[in-house]
Each structure stands twice: as C-alpha cells, then as structure tokens.
Design a protein around this motif. Structure first.
Motif, PDB file in Angstrom:
ATOM      1  N   LEU A 162       1.622 -14.713  11.991  1.00 35.49           N
ATOM      2  CA  LEU A 162       0.662 -15.549  12.759  1.00 35.49           C
ATOM      3  C   LEU A 162       0.632 -15.212  14.134  1.00 35.49           C
ATOM      4  O   LEU A 162       1.531 -14.873  14.874  1.00 35.49           O
ATOM      5  CB  LEU A 162       0.972 -17.184  12.953  1.00 35.49           C
ATOM      6  N   VAL A 163      -0.604 -15.220  14.674  1.00 39.72           N
ATOM      7  CA  VAL A 163      -0.763 -14.621  15.979  1.00 39.72           C
ATOM      8  C   VAL A 163      -1.564 -15.664  17.203  1.00 39.72           C
ATOM      9  O   VAL A 163      -2.467 -15.835  16.687  1.00 39.72           O
ATOM     10  CB  VAL A 163      -1.685 -13.201  15.996  1.00 39.72           C
ATOM     11  N   LEU A 164      -0.803 -15.915  18.252  1.00 45.30           N
ATOM     12  CA  LEU A 164      -1.361 -16.468  19.334  1.00 45.30           C
ATOM     13  C   LEU A 164      -2.200 -15.557  20.164  1.00 45.30           C
ATOM     14  O   LEU A 164      -1.934 -14.648  20.462  1.00 45.30           O
ATOM     15  CB  LEU A 164      -0.281 -17.255  19.843  1.00 45.30           C
ATOM     16  N   GLU A 165      -3.528 -16.007  20.100  1.00 52.05           N
ATOM     17  CA  GLU A 165      -4.596 -15.295  20.849  1.00 52.05           C
ATOM     18  C   GLU A 165      -5.096 -15.949  21.909  1.00 52.05           C
ATOM     19  O   GLU A 165      -5.337 -17.392  21.863  1.00 52.05           O
ATOM     20  CB  GLU A 165      -5.552 -14.771  19.772  1.00 52.05           C
ATOM     21  N   ARG A 166      -5.474 -15.634  23.215  1.00 56.31           N
ATOM     22  CA  ARG A 166      -5.945 -16.236  24.228  1.00 56.31           C
ATOM     23  C   ARG A 166      -7.147 -15.393  24.660  1.00 56.31           C
ATOM     24  O   ARG A 166      -7.470 -14.239  24.570  1.00 56.31           O
ATOM     25  CB  ARG A 166      -4.926 -15.937  25.443  1.00 56.31           C
ATOM     26  N   ARG A 167      -8.089 -16.106  25.288  1.00 59.33           N
ATOM     27  CA  ARG A 167      -9.409 -15.733  25.806  1.00 59.33           C
ATOM     28  C   ARG A 167      -9.700 -16.057  27.178  1.00 59.33           C
ATOM     29  O   ARG A 167      -9.879 -17.389  27.288  1.00 59.33           O
ATOM     30  CB  ARG A 167     -10.475 -15.792  24.927  1.00 59.33           C
ATOM     31  N   THR A 168      -9.931 -15.240  28.083  1.00 55.47           N
ATOM     32  CA  THR A 168     -10.287 -15.851  29.576  1.00 55.47           C
ATOM     33  C   THR A 168     -12.110 -15.775  29.422  1.00 55.47           C
ATOM     34  O   THR A 168     -12.785 -15.541  28.445  1.00 55.47           O
ATOM     35  CB  THR A 168     -10.104 -14.892  30.449  1.00 55.47           C
ATOM     36  N   ARG A 169     -12.697 -16.210  30.590  1.00 56.17           N
ATOM     37  CA  ARG A 169     -13.948 -16.144  30.552  1.00 56.17           C
ATOM     38  C   ARG A 169     -14.912 -14.869  30.441  1.00 56.17           C
ATOM     39  O   ARG A 169     -15.873 -14.765  29.979  1.00 56.17           O
ATOM     40  CB  ARG A 169     -14.676 -16.912  31.765  1.00 56.17           C
ATOM     41  N   ALA A 170     -14.153 -13.994  31.116  1.00 57.13           N
ATOM     42  CA  ALA A 170     -14.604 -12.819  31.187  1.00 57.13           C
ATOM     43  C   ALA A 170     -14.212 -11.697  29.927  1.00 57.13           C
ATOM     44  O   ALA A 170     -14.704 -10.566  29.884  1.00 57.13           O
ATOM     45  CB  ALA A 170     -14.048 -12.052  32.505  1.00 57.13           C
TER      46      ALA A 170
END
Length: 262
Positions: A161-169
C-alpha cells in the motif's frame, strides 16, 4: 510512569476520551503540534537508534513529555500507541519504506507507525514522521481525503500500500509504502544487534551517522520541516522551500520548530 492526564495536559487536549474518529483526529493533531520531531540526540548513533525501540511508553513519556524533548519515529509512535491503548483503541504496529530523492523506497523497516481499527475502518496513524505528511489520521482507502489544502490517498501497488500526497501545484507523489503486516519490536532490535545484515541498513546507518539533523513540527494548518539547512513550510496546499545560509536564521528556525521561540 506514563500519566495520560499529564500527557493530555502537555498537549492541551481537552477532548473526549471515548473511542471516536473525531477524538482520534484531534489527539493526533495535538500531538504533532506540541511534540516536535528532533533527531539531534540520535543522529550520531547509526543503526543504534533502534537500541531503545522497546524502552516502553514510560521511557518515551519521560523523554518527550516530562523532559519536553523532541523525538524520532519509534519514540513518538510508542508514546502515542500507549495513549491509544489506554483509551481502548485497537492499535497495531506497522512499518514503512520511505520514498527517497531518487524515487526509490527504503527498506520495509525503515519507519515505524501505527494502524487503528475503528468502526469498520482502518486508519493510518503516524505522529513520528518528520514530513511533510499528514496532520490528522488518514483512512486506508483510495478515496481522496483533504487536509488543510493537501490531498491524501492510500493506493495499492503490487504487494504494498502506498501513501500518496498532492499539493495544489503538483500531481500525486508517494510518501512511503507499507503493508498491514503487524510488526514486532524485536524485528527492529535485530537490526540494532546486527542480526539483520541487509547491506541497505549499513548504507542507511552511514547516512544517519553523517550527522544530518532533522527537525519537524505541525502547526494549526501546516507543517515545518528542517533537513540540514533546507527549510520547508507546507501550508494551504503549497510548499515553500529555502536554504538557510545564515547561522542565526538557522538557529532561530530550530528554536521555532522545537517550540522554544514560537
């Protein structure tokens, strides 16, 4: 001795003690805002950082709450897990391999965090990752979850399982990969004793022993992270990075992150 009342007082936590997602979120956030990440005591130890992995909640409470110091992943994880267990939460220890600058993941036992099972859902609970990551727990689900302008999700990738994160840009990027296999503290003790002779651990230990200092803390709607002289402030879905060339500025940021000059 671990004293949950003193722990709550230190955090400024006045929420309920019954098991609920709302209380879990608030307690997680309060811990991250109040107890900083600080590897300065452990950076020179190399693989010996795992020597006290089984020291227990009493020792972690003494260091992080009574003495008011910052700590590293297993200290934060052990303290928070002890509090959750006392409150009756269903908690297990899991591990993760952190994504490096080359987009490769580290070994599976590189990082320690917890998983909480609550009302038929599983929550990734991690107050001991320097960051930037998440301030409140993240459900283990591919559904997008937003916190303070940042998006999170947990997706499958092969056996992980992979924790992914996204910023606005930016688009999604991995933070770390993990499995739901429940870990035992003896697995990390084996690393410290040399029983686990994976050369990756020697490489990681040498990097730690090189003396790179890392400090991190959350605040109400963001996170601060100082890795060496690289200073990152994550807020409102955006990341602001600069290099602190001046020693007085560098020292001021450390004091701020450690709540000594906040």
């Amino acid at each position: 001795m671990f004293d949950i009342d003193r722990y709550f007082e230190h955090l400024g936590y006045t929420g309920g003690r019954e098991r609920s997602a709302d209380n879990l979120r608030e307690l997680h956030k309060k811990h991250m805002m109040t107890v900083p990440f600080d590897n300065s005591r452990n950076a020179p130890k190399g693989l010996a950082i795992w020597d006290d992995v089984d020291a227990g909640v009493d020792a972690f409470h003494e260091a992080l709450i009574v003495e008011g110091r910052g700590g590293i992943c297993h200290e934060h994880s052990g303290l928070f897990r002890g509090a959750l267990l006392e409150l009756g939460y269903d908690v297990s220890i899991v591990s993760a391999g952190v994504r490096g600058a080359n987009d490769q993941f580290g070994p599976d036992l590189e990082h320690m965090m917890n998983v909480v099972r609550l009302d038929g859902e599983q929550w990734l609970v991690d107050v001991g990752f320097a960051g930037p990551s998440f301030i409140e727990p993240v459900r283990i689900s591919p559904e997008v979850q937003s916190q303070y302008g940042f998006d999170y999700r947990v997706v499958e990738s092969g056996d992980y399982l992979v924790l992914e994160r996204r910023t606005r840009a930016k688009d999604w990027h991995a933070v770390y990969r993990f499995t739901l296999t429940e870990r035992k503290l003896t697995e990390w003790k084996a690393i410290a004793s040399g029983e686990n002779d994976d050369p990756v651990w020697h490489w990681a230990g040498e990097m730690i022993a090189a003396g790179t200092l890392i400090y991190g803390r959350a605040y109400d709607n963001g996170q601060l992270l100082l890795v060496g002289r690289r200073y990152l402030r994550a807020e409102d879905g955006q990341e602001h990075v600069r290099v602190l060339a001046k020693t007085d500025e560098y020292q001021a940021v450390i004091r701020n992150v450690l709540l000594q000059d906040a």
